[in-house]
Design an enzyme around this catalytic site. Sequence first.
Site, PDB file in Angstrom:
ATOM      1  N   ARG A 183      33.754  85.180 -16.445  1.00  0.00           N
ATOM      2  CA  ARG A 183      34.245  84.962 -15.080  1.00  0.00           C
ATOM      3  C   ARG A 183      33.180  84.251 -14.270  1.00  0.00           C
ATOM      4  O   ARG A 183      32.052  84.740 -14.231  1.00  0.00           O
ATOM      5  CB  ARG A 183      34.599  86.297 -14.412  1.00  0.00           C
ATOM      6  CG  ARG A 183      35.723  87.037 -15.101  1.00  0.00           C
ATOM      7  CD  ARG A 183      36.054  88.333 -14.416  1.00  0.00           C
ATOM      8  NE  ARG A 183      36.652  88.126 -13.094  1.00  0.00           N
ATOM      9  CZ  ARG A 183      37.049  89.135 -12.316  1.00  0.00           C
ATOM     10  NH1 ARG A 183      36.910  90.385 -12.714  1.00  0.00           N
ATOM     11  NH2 ARG A 183      37.576  88.895 -11.144  1.00  0.00           N
ATOM     12  N   TYR A 226      31.734  90.569 -11.941  1.00  0.00           N
ATOM     13  CA  TYR A 226      32.989  91.225 -12.301  1.00  0.00           C
ATOM     14  C   TYR A 226      33.701  91.766 -11.069  1.00  0.00           C
ATOM     15  O   TYR A 226      34.237  92.869 -11.068  1.00  0.00           O
ATOM     16  CB  TYR A 226      32.726  92.339 -13.311  1.00  0.00           C
ATOM     17  CG  TYR A 226      32.166  91.803 -14.606  1.00  0.00           C
ATOM     18  CD1 TYR A 226      33.001  91.236 -15.569  1.00  0.00           C
ATOM     19  CD2 TYR A 226      30.793  91.807 -14.845  1.00  0.00           C
ATOM     20  CE1 TYR A 226      32.486  90.708 -16.745  1.00  0.00           C
ATOM     21  CE2 TYR A 226      30.265  91.285 -16.018  1.00  0.00           C
ATOM     22  CZ  TYR A 226      31.115  90.738 -16.963  1.00  0.00           C
ATOM     23  OH  TYR A 226      30.607  90.206 -18.121  1.00  0.00           O
ATOM     24  N   UNK A 227      33.724  90.967 -10.028  1.00  0.00           N
ATOM     25  CA  UNK A 227      34.331  91.329  -8.750  1.00  0.00           C
ATOM     26  C   UNK A 227      35.626  90.547  -8.569  1.00  0.00           C
ATOM     27  O   UNK A 227      35.797  89.464  -9.141  1.00  0.00           O
ATOM     28  CB  UNK A 227      33.344  91.002  -7.623  1.00  0.00           C
ATOM     29  N   GLY A 228      36.535  91.083  -7.781  1.00  0.00           N
ATOM     30  CA  GLY A 228      37.748  90.340  -7.468  1.00  0.00           C
ATOM     31  C   GLY A 228      37.476  89.054  -6.708  1.00  0.00           C
ATOM     32  O   GLY A 228      38.349  88.186  -6.619  1.00  0.00           O
TER      33      GLY A 228
END
EC number: 1.11.1.9
Length: 226
Positions: A123, A72-74
């Site tokens: 994601r 859940y990181u950019g």
Amino acid sequence: MARILRASCLLSLLLAGFVPPGRGQEKSKTDCHGGMSGTIYEYGALTIDGEEYIPFKQYAGKYILFVNVASYUGLTDQYLELNALQEELGPFGLVILGFPCNQFGKQEPGENSEILPSLKYVRPGGGFVPNFQLFEKGDVNGEKEQKFYTFLKNSCPPTAELLGSPGRLFWEPMKIHDIRWNFEKFLVGPDGIPIMRWYHRTTVSNVKMDILSYMRRQAALGARGK
């Protein structure tokens, strides 16, 4: 006239690679120290399902790219680029290994059993499946950091002067060689010795170019030695 001269000087420095990196003096990569004792082959880790312990000596003779990952990181879309990198450079001896970690912004909050479904459906999503080995979630910094990460960090200078905002970093004690964020990368050579370390925002395409350049230099040296 002075402005023109200043602009000309800055352009010359930029082309020569001497302009210091911005945002806290980051570098896209650093070269690792020579002469460190030991190799990565003294270590190993459990696969993400917990069913197999893989000693890293299994990868002897190959280039190994260590990446601390998060769902859940950019930067999670780097997973897609890492898949492409593994497919492209795998035939030339590159092996990518991923290590989920929740120490940066709490961006890997799930259990080990939840990580692969998250990657597949959330994601990057779209049915994504990593084509490289993922290992159990663990710490890469601090009191409980995995020992092979201690070895990697001690072998290579940090890529940035600053650690970042303490409110988003979850480990103690903090040290100068610590990993700064998700998706920092270390390359280990076929002899088990660390070669390079990349800042987390360095693009995977630049990482690929650095790896290929190093491989070509080593191949040229090998050809001369014959």
